[in-house]
Design an enzyme around this catalytic site. Structure first.
Site, short mmCIF file in Angstrom:
data_model
loop_
_atom_site.label_atom_id
_atom_site.label_comp_id
_atom_site.label_asym_id
_atom_site.label_seq_id
_atom_site.Cartn_x
_atom_site.Cartn_y
_atom_site.Cartn_z
N GLY A 1 58.94 -40.15 0.68
CA GLY A 1 59.68 -41.24 0.04
C GLY A 1 61.12 -41.29 0.51
NE ARG B 1 54.57 -41.46 -0.55
CZ ARG B 1 55.45 -40.54 -0.93
NH1 ARG B 1 55.27 -39.28 -0.58
NH2 ARG B 1 56.50 -40.87 -1.62
N GLY B 2 50.78 -39.26 4.64
CA GLY B 2 49.50 -39.05 5.34
C GLY B 2 49.73 -38.92 6.84
CG ASP C 1 56.75 -31.22 -2.67
OD1 ASP C 1 56.81 -32.40 -2.27
OD2 ASP C 1 56.21 -30.89 -3.74
CB THR D 1 64.38 -33.49 -3.61
OG1 THR D 1 64.21 -33.84 -5.00
CG2 THR D 1 65.45 -32.41 -3.52
CB ILE D 2 65.69 -38.90 -5.17
CG1 ILE D 2 66.85 -39.88 -5.31
CG2 ILE D 2 64.70 -39.05 -6.31
CD1 ILE D 2 66.49 -41.30 -5.00
CG ASP D 3 63.01 -35.65 -8.15
OD1 ASP D 3 63.37 -36.82 -8.36
OD2 ASP D 3 61.86 -35.34 -7.83
CG ASP E 1 63.24 -30.88 -7.58
OD1 ASP E 1 63.68 -31.35 -6.51
OD2 ASP E 1 62.07 -31.05 -7.96
CG MET F 1 62.95 -42.33 -9.19
SD MET F 1 64.36 -43.41 -9.43
CE MET F 1 65.56 -42.68 -8.35
N GLY F 2 62.42 -38.53 -11.32
CA GLY F 2 62.80 -37.17 -11.67
C GLY F 2 61.65 -36.22 -11.92
NE ARG F 3 56.26 -35.93 -8.95
CZ ARG F 3 56.23 -35.96 -7.62
NH1 ARG F 3 56.61 -34.92 -6.94
NH2 ARG F 3 55.79 -37.00 -7.00
N1 LIG Z 1 49.81 -29.49 2.73
C1 LIG Z 1 50.19 -30.29 3.73
N2 LIG Z 1 49.94 -29.93 5.01
C2 LIG Z 1 50.32 -30.71 6.04
N3 LIG Z 1 50.94 -31.89 5.89
C3 LIG Z 1 51.22 -32.32 4.66
C4 LIG Z 1 50.86 -31.54 3.51
N4 LIG Z 1 51.26 -32.22 2.41
C5 LIG Z 1 51.85 -33.36 2.85
N5 LIG Z 1 51.84 -33.42 4.20
C6 LIG Z 1 52.36 -34.50 5.03
O1 LIG Z 1 53.76 -34.67 4.77
C7 LIG Z 1 54.11 -36.07 4.82
C8 LIG Z 1 54.87 -36.45 3.57
O2 LIG Z 1 54.20 -35.94 2.42
P1 LIG Z 1 54.32 -36.55 0.97
O3 LIG Z 1 53.79 -37.93 0.98
O4 LIG Z 1 53.69 -35.54 0.08
O5 LIG Z 1 55.88 -36.69 0.69
P2 LIG Z 1 56.99 -35.58 0.39
O6 LIG Z 1 57.44 -34.98 1.67
O7 LIG Z 1 56.48 -34.63 -0.65
O8 LIG Z 1 58.15 -36.50 -0.17
P3 LIG Z 1 58.29 -37.08 -1.67
O9 LIG Z 1 59.18 -36.12 -2.38
O10 LIG Z 1 58.93 -38.38 -1.45
O11 LIG Z 1 56.92 -37.19 -2.26
C9 LIG Z 1 52.83 -36.83 4.99
O12 LIG Z 1 52.76 -37.29 6.33
C10 LIG Z 1 51.74 -35.83 4.67
O13 LIG Z 1 50.57 -36.04 5.42
O1 LIG Z 2 54.46 -41.28 -8.16
P1 LIG Z 2 54.58 -40.10 -9.09
O2 LIG Z 2 53.59 -39.05 -8.88
O3 LIG Z 2 54.82 -40.49 -10.51
O4 LIG Z 2 55.92 -39.41 -8.62
C1 LIG Z 2 57.14 -40.03 -8.73
C2 LIG Z 2 58.15 -38.94 -8.55
O5 LIG Z 2 58.40 -38.74 -7.16
C3 LIG Z 2 59.78 -38.73 -6.95
O6 LIG Z 2 60.16 -40.02 -6.52
C4 LIG Z 2 60.16 -37.75 -5.85
O7 LIG Z 2 59.89 -36.43 -6.24
C5 LIG Z 2 60.35 -38.43 -8.33
O8 LIG Z 2 61.67 -38.78 -8.45
C6 LIG Z 2 59.47 -39.25 -9.16
O9 LIG Z 2 59.56 -38.93 -10.52
#
Ligand SMILES: Nc1ncnc2c1ncn2[C@@H]1O[C@H](COP(=O)(O)OP(=O)(O)OP(=O)(O)O)[C@@H](O)[C@H]1O
Ligand SMILES: O=P(O)(O)OC[C@H]1O[C@](O)(CO)[C@@H](O)[C@@H]1O
Length: 334
Positions: A159, A222-223, A248, A276-278, A280, A321-323
């Protein structure tokens, strides 16, 4: 918020993202915040030292991930990061080019000592163990790449968060001006961009104005994480420094990329930059973009307040936001 932002960027091309001004990062916070829902963040908030983000990272890391733990006297524990020298023997080192940079050469003790670490807990009791420590970040006197040997790339995943373009700009300008690196490539649209999309050469000129815009000029997704295809692409392009900005999930992805790089014995540095916008992330005070998110959320709350005050029995409800963190909520002025 994430889905609004990601879809808005993925529809535009890499070229247009560099050319057209857009505020997708910040304005979409506004957009999301101004829609009123109930807030449940506070009931799930956590400020303990064992922050959920860190626990999640540790617990759900890749299967092969073994933390590099070094024990020292008085209960000192170093939770170290892997290093190229762990699997490439006799790796040559070079003097850090910063030592000849007029802006830095006059500053004594500018470099971080190789053994410097930062404690997880600042306050400890007299007789308690010294506890967990992390490597201190910062420039080292010796580096493992020569400037003209470096071919770096930058990718943004997951995100949006305010400040992504500033981070991209700082990496590019830092590599160019401070380390004399001339080859930096932007990967389009997240991990899948390594094998499915265009790339763009990044220079200080190209990134000059990007910090004034929201979103990420590189695009995100994503993905699409196919580890061996990503590492094939890194190898084919001759990339040897990979800067990965994301949350993460992204950092778990970075961890498996590192494992594959290590398995193939490649001299490729994999750098994870947490987004992270959170806010954390333990140890640090502020993650990038958090202050902007707080300010923008305050505006939405103020607007809801005006609306609520203007009618009898009016109630304004704003969802932030903030989960599991809740810090965005707790930093608001009442
Ligand atoms: N366990 C994993 N192993 C390998 N790649 C991963 C894994 N989890 C997520 N990814 C890859 O990381 C990228 C971003 O993952 P994800 O959509 O979970 O966002 P994020 O990095 O957690 O950010 P956000 O905090 O916005 O959710 C995607 O391309 C996804 O395929
Ligand atoms: O889409 P979900 O699972 O509710 O997650 C949204 C959460 O993801 C974030 O955008 C990023 O960790 C949080 O700020 C928000 O609360």
């Amino acid at each position: 918020m994430d889905s609004v932002n990601v879809s808005s960027t993925s529809s535009s091309s890499l070229k247009s993202r560099f050319l057209e001004p857009s505020n997708s990062g910040i304005s979409s916070i506004k957009q999301f915040s101004s829609v009123s829902f109930s807030s449940s963040s506070s009931s799930r908030s956590s400020f303990s030292s064992g922050s959920p983000r860190k626990d999640t990272l540790m617990a759900s890391s890749t299967e092969n991930f073994k933390p590099k733990i070094v024990n020292g006297p008085a209960g000192y524990v170093l939770q170290d990061v892997p290093h190229l020298s762990d699997y490439i023997p006799d790796l040559p080192t070079y003097c850090n080019p910063l030592q000849d940079n007029p802006a830095y050469s006059v500053v004594k003790q500018y470099f971080v000592h190789v053994d410097d670490t930062v404690p997880q807990k600042i306050v400890v009791h007299k007789n308690s163990p010294r506890g967990i420590h992390f490597r201190r970040a910062g420039p080292r006197q010796k580096v493992y790449f020569e400037s003209d040997e470096v071919h770096a790339c930058i990718v943004t995943c997951g995100g949006l968060c305010p400040g992504l373009n500033t981070v991209i700009r700082e990496i590019v300008c830092g590599l160019y001006h401070m380390y004399g690196v001339k080859k930096v490539l932007g990967i389009d649209g997240g991990y899948r961009g390594f094998y499915a999309k265009n790339t763009v050469p990044l220079t200080p000129k190209v990134v000059n104005d990007i910090h004034k815009r929201g979103g990420t000029v590189l695009g995100t997704s994503r993905g699409g994480h196919d580890t061996s295809k990503i590492v094939d692409s890194i190898q084919d392009r001759g990339i040897n420094q990979v800067y990965i900005i994301g949350g993460d999930g992204t950092l778990k992805g970075a961890s498996v990329i590192y494992e594959e790089v290590r398995k193939r014995g490649l001299k490729v540095a994999v750098v994870g930059i947490p987004k992270t916008i959170d806010n954390d992330i333990p140890v640090i005070d502020r993650s990038f973009g958090f202050d902007t998110a707080v300010e923008e959320a305050q505006r939405a709350i103020n607007a809801a307040h005006v609306e609520a005050e203007s009618i009898e029995n009016g109630i304004g409800v704003v969802k932030l936001m903030g989960r599991y963190s809740g810090k965005l909520l707790f930093c608001q002025k009442p």
